[in-house]
Design a protein around this motif. Sequence first.
Motif, PDB file in Angstrom:
ATOM      1  N   ALA A  77      32.318 -24.703  36.464  1.00 30.88           N
ATOM      2  CA  ALA A  77      31.896 -24.533  37.871  1.00 30.88           C
ATOM      3  C   ALA A  77      32.946 -24.831  38.808  1.00 30.88           C
ATOM      4  O   ALA A  77      33.190 -23.765  39.683  1.00 30.88           O
ATOM      5  N   GLU A  78      33.724 -25.938  38.691  1.00 28.91           N
ATOM      6  CA  GLU A  78      34.727 -26.304  39.663  1.00 28.91           C
ATOM      7  C   GLU A  78      35.938 -25.092  39.581  1.00 28.91           C
ATOM      8  O   GLU A  78      36.508 -24.804  40.440  1.00 28.91           O
ATOM      9  N   GLU A  79      36.276 -24.639  38.402  1.00 28.97           N
ATOM     10  CA  GLU A  79      37.017 -23.646  37.995  1.00 28.97           C
ATOM     11  C   GLU A  79      36.604 -22.158  38.554  1.00 28.97           C
ATOM     12  O   GLU A  79      37.454 -21.460  38.430  1.00 28.97           O
ATOM     13  N   VAL A  99      25.622 -18.326  33.585  1.00 21.67           N
ATOM     14  CA  VAL A  99      26.211 -16.898  33.969  1.00 21.67           C
ATOM     15  C   VAL A  99      27.694 -17.134  34.431  1.00 21.67           C
ATOM     16  O   VAL A  99      27.812 -17.921  35.290  1.00 21.67           O
ATOM     17  N   PHE A 100      28.492 -16.539  33.635  1.00 27.46           N
ATOM     18  CA  PHE A 100      29.867 -16.574  33.786  1.00 27.46           C
ATOM     19  C   PHE A 100      30.256 -15.523  34.812  1.00 27.46           C
ATOM     20  O   PHE A 100      30.053 -14.113  34.669  1.00 27.46           O
ATOM     21  N   ALA A 106      34.836 -11.715  25.390  1.00 26.05           N
ATOM     22  CA  ALA A 106      35.511 -12.525  24.942  1.00 26.05           C
ATOM     23  C   ALA A 106      35.940 -13.724  25.562  1.00 26.05           C
ATOM     24  O   ALA A 106      36.165 -14.921  25.174  1.00 26.05           O
ATOM     25  N   GLU A 107      36.239 -13.478  27.009  1.00 26.11           N
ATOM     26  CA  GLU A 107      36.522 -14.699  27.853  1.00 26.11           C
ATOM     27  C   GLU A 107      35.322 -15.617  28.007  1.00 26.11           C
ATOM     28  O   GLU A 107      35.748 -16.768  27.904  1.00 26.11           O
ATOM     29  N   ALA A 108      34.116 -15.291  27.739  1.00 25.14           N
ATOM     30  CA  ALA A 108      33.099 -15.982  28.091  1.00 25.14           C
ATOM     31  C   ALA A 108      32.811 -16.739  26.925  1.00 25.14           C
ATOM     32  O   ALA A 108      32.617 -17.826  26.924  1.00 25.14           O
ATOM     33  N   GLU A 109      33.069 -16.291  25.501  1.00 24.24           N
ATOM     34  CA  GLU A 109      33.043 -16.760  24.323  1.00 24.24           C
ATOM     35  C   GLU A 109      34.099 -18.003  24.329  1.00 24.24           C
ATOM     36  O   GLU A 109      33.576 -19.016  23.997  1.00 24.24           O
ATOM     37  N   LYS A 110      35.127 -17.616  24.841  1.00 24.58           N
ATOM     38  CA  LYS A 110      36.234 -18.757  24.895  1.00 24.58           C
ATOM     39  C   LYS A 110      35.674 -19.848  25.645  1.00 24.58           C
ATOM     40  O   LYS A 110      35.965 -20.984  25.164  1.00 24.58           O
ATOM     41  N   LEU A 111      35.239 -19.520  26.907  1.00 28.23           N
ATOM     42  CA  LEU A 111      34.759 -20.632  27.664  1.00 28.23           C
ATOM     43  C   LEU A 111      33.643 -21.445  27.069  1.00 28.23           C
ATOM     44  O   LEU A 111      33.341 -22.684  27.212  1.00 28.23           O
ATOM     45  N   THR A 112      32.526 -20.776  26.417  1.00 23.20           N
ATOM     46  CA  THR A 112      31.464 -21.235  25.575  1.00 23.20           C
ATOM     47  C   THR A 112      32.155 -22.093  24.660  1.00 23.20           C
ATOM     48  O   THR A 112      31.378 -23.209  24.598  1.00 23.20           O
TER      49      THR A 112
END
Length: 151
Positions: A77-79, A99-100, A106-112
Motif C-alpha cells: 500500500a505504501e508503494e 486490488v492492485f 504478471a506484475e500482480a502475480e509477482k507482488l502476490t
Amino acid sequence: MKSFILLLSLTLICQFNASAQNENFDAELAKKLGADDYGMKTYIMAFLMAGDKVAEYSPEQRAEIQKGHMANINKLAEEGKLILAGPFINGGEKRGIFVFDVSTKAEAEKLTNTDPAIQAGVLKMELIEWYGSAALMMLSEFYPKIQKKDF
C-alpha cells in the motif's frame, strides 16, 4: 416525413448526449489518477482463497504468518501498488480481496508472491482484470485519517 423528423430528432439527441460534459470534471485530477473519459481504469483484482497447507501450521505459526501478511499489505500500500485489501466476512474458502494498481497480471502475480501467507501456502490467489473507478486511487489519502488502530 415522420421518419425524417424522427431520424433528425434522434441524431440531435445523440449529438447532444455525445457532447455533454460533466461540469465537475477535473482534467488534472483525472490525469493524476489515470482515469479514462468515464473516470474509470483497469486494475488487477486478486481473490484470496484458503491455501492447501493451512493445517500444517500451529495456531501460533499461523498468527506469525498473519503478521507477515499484514506487514506485506502495508508495504504494498505504501508503494502505491495495493489500492484496496480486506477479508470477507464468513466467506468460507474465500478469504478476501486485493486490488492492485498494476498494468499486468504478471506484475500482480509477482507482488502476490511476496506475501508470506502465499509463500507458506496458507493463502492462494486468483487474479483477474477489473474495471473500476479511478477514484479508488484516493483511498490511500483518506484511509489513515479514519483508521484509529493499527493491525
